[in-house]
Design a protein around this motif. Structure first.
Motif, PDB file in Angstrom:
ATOM      1  N   TRP A 176      -6.733   2.856 -10.796  1.00 37.57           N
ATOM      2  CA  TRP A 176      -6.407   2.672  -9.498  1.00 37.57           C
ATOM      3  C   TRP A 176      -6.833   3.553  -8.475  1.00 37.57           C
ATOM      4  O   TRP A 176      -7.421   3.173  -7.445  1.00 37.57           O
ATOM      5  CB  TRP A 176      -4.912   2.739  -9.180  1.00 37.57           C
ATOM      6  CG  TRP A 176      -4.436   2.381  -8.007  1.00 37.57           C
ATOM      7  CD1 TRP A 176      -3.898   0.880  -7.625  1.00 37.57           C
ATOM      8  CD2 TRP A 176      -4.098   3.176  -6.939  1.00 37.57           C
ATOM      9  NE1 TRP A 176      -3.679   1.089  -6.388  1.00 37.57           N
ATOM     10  CE2 TRP A 176      -3.758   2.401  -5.887  1.00 37.57           C
ATOM     11  CE3 TRP A 176      -4.243   4.572  -6.824  1.00 37.57           C
ATOM     12  CZ2 TRP A 176      -3.230   2.927  -4.535  1.00 37.57           C
ATOM     13  CZ3 TRP A 176      -3.864   5.111  -5.440  1.00 37.57           C
ATOM     14  CH2 TRP A 176      -3.481   4.452  -4.228  1.00 37.57           C
ATOM     15  N   GLN A 177      -7.168   4.920  -8.699  1.00 36.27           N
ATOM     16  CA  GLN A 177      -7.901   5.661  -7.987  1.00 36.27           C
ATOM     17  C   GLN A 177      -9.411   5.346  -7.694  1.00 36.27           C
ATOM     18  O   GLN A 177      -9.733   5.596  -6.532  1.00 36.27           O
ATOM     19  CB  GLN A 177      -7.570   7.305  -8.429  1.00 36.27           C
ATOM     20  CG  GLN A 177      -6.161   7.943  -8.574  1.00 36.27           C
ATOM     21  CD  GLN A 177      -6.079   8.866  -9.470  1.00 36.27           C
ATOM     22  OE1 GLN A 177      -7.013   9.431  -9.872  1.00 36.27           O
ATOM     23  NE2 GLN A 177      -4.850   9.156  -9.689  1.00 36.27           N
ATOM     24  N   ASP A 178      -9.842   4.907  -8.710  1.00 34.88           N
ATOM     25  CA  ASP A 178     -11.460   4.622  -8.813  1.00 34.88           C
ATOM     26  C   ASP A 178     -11.758   3.375  -7.857  1.00 34.88           C
ATOM     27  O   ASP A 178     -12.886   3.471  -7.577  1.00 34.88           O
ATOM     28  CB  ASP A 178     -12.062   4.702 -10.094  1.00 34.88           C
ATOM     29  CG  ASP A 178     -11.987   5.983 -10.721  1.00 34.88           C
ATOM     30  OD1 ASP A 178     -12.087   6.991 -10.186  1.00 34.88           O
ATOM     31  OD2 ASP A 178     -12.332   5.959 -12.024  1.00 34.88           O
ATOM     32  N   MET A 179     -10.877   2.419  -8.180  1.00 34.77           N
ATOM     33  CA  MET A 179     -11.212   1.063  -7.534  1.00 34.77           C
ATOM     34  C   MET A 179     -11.047   1.038  -6.017  1.00 34.77           C
ATOM     35  O   MET A 179     -10.310   1.598  -5.383  1.00 34.77           O
ATOM     36  CB  MET A 179      -9.985   0.181  -7.841  1.00 34.77           C
ATOM     37  CG  MET A 179      -9.893  -1.365  -7.536  1.00 34.77           C
ATOM     38  SD  MET A 179      -8.565  -2.300  -8.066  1.00 34.77           S
ATOM     39  CE  MET A 179      -7.009  -1.229  -7.428  1.00 34.77           C
ATOM     40  N   PRO A 180     -12.135   0.465  -5.303  1.00 34.24           N
ATOM     41  CA  PRO A 180     -12.196   0.201  -4.176  1.00 34.24           C
ATOM     42  C   PRO A 180     -10.983  -0.285  -3.585  1.00 34.24           C
ATOM     43  O   PRO A 180     -10.734  -1.598  -3.944  1.00 34.24           O
ATOM     44  CB  PRO A 180     -13.573  -0.390  -3.655  1.00 34.24           C
ATOM     45  CG  PRO A 180     -14.255  -0.263  -4.954  1.00 34.24           C
ATOM     46  CD  PRO A 180     -13.184   0.005  -6.058  1.00 34.24           C
ATOM     47  N   LYS A 181     -10.526  -0.149  -2.161  1.00 37.96           N
ATOM     48  CA  LYS A 181      -9.493  -0.738  -1.839  1.00 37.96           C
ATOM     49  C   LYS A 181      -9.519  -0.916  -0.235  1.00 37.96           C
ATOM     50  O   LYS A 181     -10.020  -0.166   0.448  1.00 37.96           O
ATOM     51  CB  LYS A 181      -8.132   0.290  -1.953  1.00 37.96           C
ATOM     52  CG  LYS A 181      -7.745   0.298  -3.607  1.00 37.96           C
ATOM     53  CD  LYS A 181      -6.676   1.352  -4.004  1.00 37.96           C
ATOM     54  CE  LYS A 181      -7.181   2.590  -3.860  1.00 37.96           C
ATOM     55  NZ  LYS A 181      -8.146   2.913  -4.827  1.00 37.96           N
ATOM     56  N   VAL A 182      -8.690  -1.961   0.346  1.00 38.38           N
ATOM     57  CA  VAL A 182      -8.721  -2.292   1.397  1.00 38.38           C
ATOM     58  C   VAL A 182      -7.430  -2.443   2.024  1.00 38.38           C
ATOM     59  O   VAL A 182      -6.602  -3.310   1.262  1.00 38.38           O
ATOM     60  CB  VAL A 182      -9.468  -3.478   1.978  1.00 38.38           C
ATOM     61  CG1 VAL A 182      -9.310  -3.921   3.521  1.00 38.38           C
ATOM     62  CG2 VAL A 182     -11.240  -3.278   1.865  1.00 38.38           C
ATOM     63  N   TRP A 201       0.829  -1.222  -0.038  1.00 36.32           N
ATOM     64  CA  TRP A 201      -0.085   0.059  -0.070  1.00 36.32           C
ATOM     65  C   TRP A 201       1.049   1.296   0.055  1.00 36.32           C
ATOM     66  O   TRP A 201       0.612   2.285  -0.897  1.00 36.32           O
ATOM     67  CB  TRP A 201      -0.922   0.147   1.360  1.00 36.32           C
ATOM     68  CG  TRP A 201      -1.470   1.250   1.465  1.00 36.32           C
ATOM     69  CD1 TRP A 201      -1.335   2.099   2.560  1.00 36.32           C
ATOM     70  CD2 TRP A 201      -2.479   2.044   0.714  1.00 36.32           C
ATOM     71  NE1 TRP A 201      -2.116   3.315   2.242  1.00 36.32           N
ATOM     72  CE2 TRP A 201      -2.721   3.109   1.297  1.00 36.32           C
ATOM     73  CE3 TRP A 201      -3.227   1.721  -0.612  1.00 36.32           C
ATOM     74  CZ2 TRP A 201      -3.695   4.258   0.565  1.00 36.32           C
ATOM     75  CZ3 TRP A 201      -4.137   2.683  -1.150  1.00 36.32           C
ATOM     76  CH2 TRP A 201      -4.421   3.901  -0.596  1.00 36.32           C
ATOM     77  N   GLU A 202       1.944   1.187   0.876  1.00 41.28           N
ATOM     78  CA  GLU A 202       2.809   2.477   0.861  1.00 41.28           C
ATOM     79  C   GLU A 202       3.361   2.744  -0.461  1.00 41.28           C
ATOM     80  O   GLU A 202       3.626   3.767  -0.699  1.00 41.28           O
ATOM     81  CB  GLU A 202       3.675   2.180   1.812  1.00 41.28           C
ATOM     82  CG  GLU A 202       3.074   2.547   3.571  1.00 41.28           C
ATOM     83  CD  GLU A 202       4.042   2.447   4.547  1.00 41.28           C
ATOM     84  OE1 GLU A 202       4.903   1.712   4.332  1.00 41.28           O
ATOM     85  OE2 GLU A 202       3.644   2.768   5.645  1.00 41.28           O
ATOM     86  N   THR A 203       4.019   1.656  -1.120  1.00 39.64           N
ATOM     87  CA  THR A 203       4.557   1.636  -2.389  1.00 39.64           C
ATOM     88  C   THR A 203       3.493   2.301  -3.412  1.00 39.64           C
ATOM     89  O   THR A 203       3.695   3.149  -4.217  1.00 39.64           O
ATOM     90  CB  THR A 203       5.122   0.355  -2.910  1.00 39.64           C
ATOM     91  OG1 THR A 203       5.948  -0.146  -1.991  1.00 39.64           O
ATOM     92  CG2 THR A 203       5.685   0.449  -4.203  1.00 39.64           C
ATOM     93  N   MET A 204       2.528   1.692  -3.602  1.00 37.98           N
ATOM     94  CA  MET A 204       1.186   1.998  -4.245  1.00 37.98           C
ATOM     95  C   MET A 204       0.886   3.578  -4.008  1.00 37.98           C
ATOM     96  O   MET A 204       0.682   4.333  -5.167  1.00 37.98           O
ATOM     97  CB  MET A 204       0.176   1.095  -4.535  1.00 37.98           C
ATOM     98  CG  MET A 204       0.691  -0.224  -4.813  1.00 37.98           C
ATOM     99  SD  MET A 204       1.024  -0.440  -6.684  1.00 37.98           S
ATOM    100  CE  MET A 204      -0.433  -0.297  -7.564  1.00 37.98           C
ATOM    101  N   SER A 205       0.545   3.775  -2.990  1.00 39.36           N
ATOM    102  CA  SER A 205      -0.140   5.206  -2.673  1.00 39.36           C
ATOM    103  C   SER A 205       0.999   6.452  -2.556  1.00 39.36           C
ATOM    104  O   SER A 205       0.586   7.548  -2.629  1.00 39.36           O
ATOM    105  CB  SER A 205      -0.830   5.098  -1.255  1.00 39.36           C
ATOM    106  OG  SER A 205       0.057   4.956  -0.156  1.00 39.36           O
ATOM    107  N   SER A 206       2.283   6.063  -2.814  1.00 41.43           N
ATOM    108  CA  SER A 206       3.219   7.093  -2.865  1.00 41.43           C
ATOM    109  C   SER A 206       3.398   7.426  -4.427  1.00 41.43           C
ATOM    110  O   SER A 206       3.944   8.382  -4.454  1.00 41.43           O
ATOM    111  CB  SER A 206       4.711   6.415  -2.425  1.00 41.43           C
ATOM    112  OG  SER A 206       5.071   5.494  -3.233  1.00 41.43           O
ATOM    113  N   HIS A 207       2.679   6.696  -5.209  1.00 38.49           N
ATOM    114  CA  HIS A 207       2.868   7.119  -6.658  1.00 38.49           C
ATOM    115  C   HIS A 207       1.658   7.307  -7.466  1.00 38.49           C
ATOM    116  O   HIS A 207       1.501   8.586  -8.004  1.00 38.49           O
ATOM    117  CB  HIS A 207       3.564   5.997  -7.399  1.00 38.49           C
ATOM    118  CG  HIS A 207       3.848   6.490  -8.912  1.00 38.49           C
ATOM    119  ND1 HIS A 207       4.695   7.255  -9.523  1.00 38.49           N
ATOM    120  CD2 HIS A 207       3.396   5.652  -9.994  1.00 38.49           C
ATOM    121  CE1 HIS A 207       4.644   7.220 -10.819  1.00 38.49           C
ATOM    122  NE2 HIS A 207       3.688   6.346 -11.116  1.00 38.49           N
TER     123      HIS A 207
END
Length: 187
Positions: A80-86, A53-59
């Motif tokens: 990615w922004q639109d996709m629901p994530k947990v 998550w930290e890798t993906m959300s940093s970019h």
């Protein structure tokens, strides 16, 4: 029952990251990047461990606004922004970008999410996926195997208590010698 898939780029010797979380060996071709992007576009829910998550959300939250960004990267970023994530974490206190934080037992929550109505679920992150593997929750494995041996690092597969029988459902070759294989779990 929703289908749970664990898929990542992997080295030929079975690692998703080389020592030091080095991912430089796994830069996808344009064609493979599009394949992953199309997959994100059809994913109903993505489950992440903290480190991934930290890798993906940093970019990806701002990737579509960066200088020199390609149309494919813009498309992926928006999907990615639109996709629901947990995100499963005992150390994070907040998450953003269409994301829910779960601090409790991952296996219990994944079991609950699989039982809900909705589209397919993808799981990412070695530690989180390992817990789901050991609990027998993963229905499909997707490996985009790069022709490189990294020697050690973060393994794709965890140690298991029992065998998991699989059925090969797809193979596809991408540029740069990457071979994609998809396997369904036989129950």
């Amino acid at each position: 029952m929703r289908k749970l898939t664990f898929g990542m780029n992997v080295s030929l010797d079975g690692y998703i990251a080389a020592p030091g979380d080095d991912l430089s060996w796994s830069v996808p071709s344009d064609e493979l990047f599009q394949w992953w992007s199309d997959r994100v576009g059809t994913t109903g829910l993505a489950l992440y461990g903290r480190r991934l998550w930290e890798t993906m959300s940093s970019h990806w939250p701002t990737a579509d606004q960066q200088p020199g960004v390609t149309p494919a990267e813009i498309e992926y970023a928006r999907r990615w922004q639109d996709m629901p994530k947990v995100v499963f974490s005992s150390t994070l206190s907040t998450v953003d970008w269409n994301t829910t934080l779960v601090t409790g037992d991952a296996v219990t929550e994944i079991t609950r999410l699989k039982a809900e109505d909705g589209g397919p679920i993808d799981i990412g992150g070695a530690t989180l996926a390992a817990a789901a593997m050991r609990a027998g929750l993963i229905d499909e494995y997707v490996l985009a195997t790069a022709p490189v041996l990294v020697g050690s690092g973060t393994p794709f597969f965890t140690a298991l208590d029992n065998w998991v029988d699989l059925t090969l459902v797809e193979t596809r070759t991408f540029p740069d010698g990457v071979v994609l294989t998809r396997y369904e779990t036989r129950h």
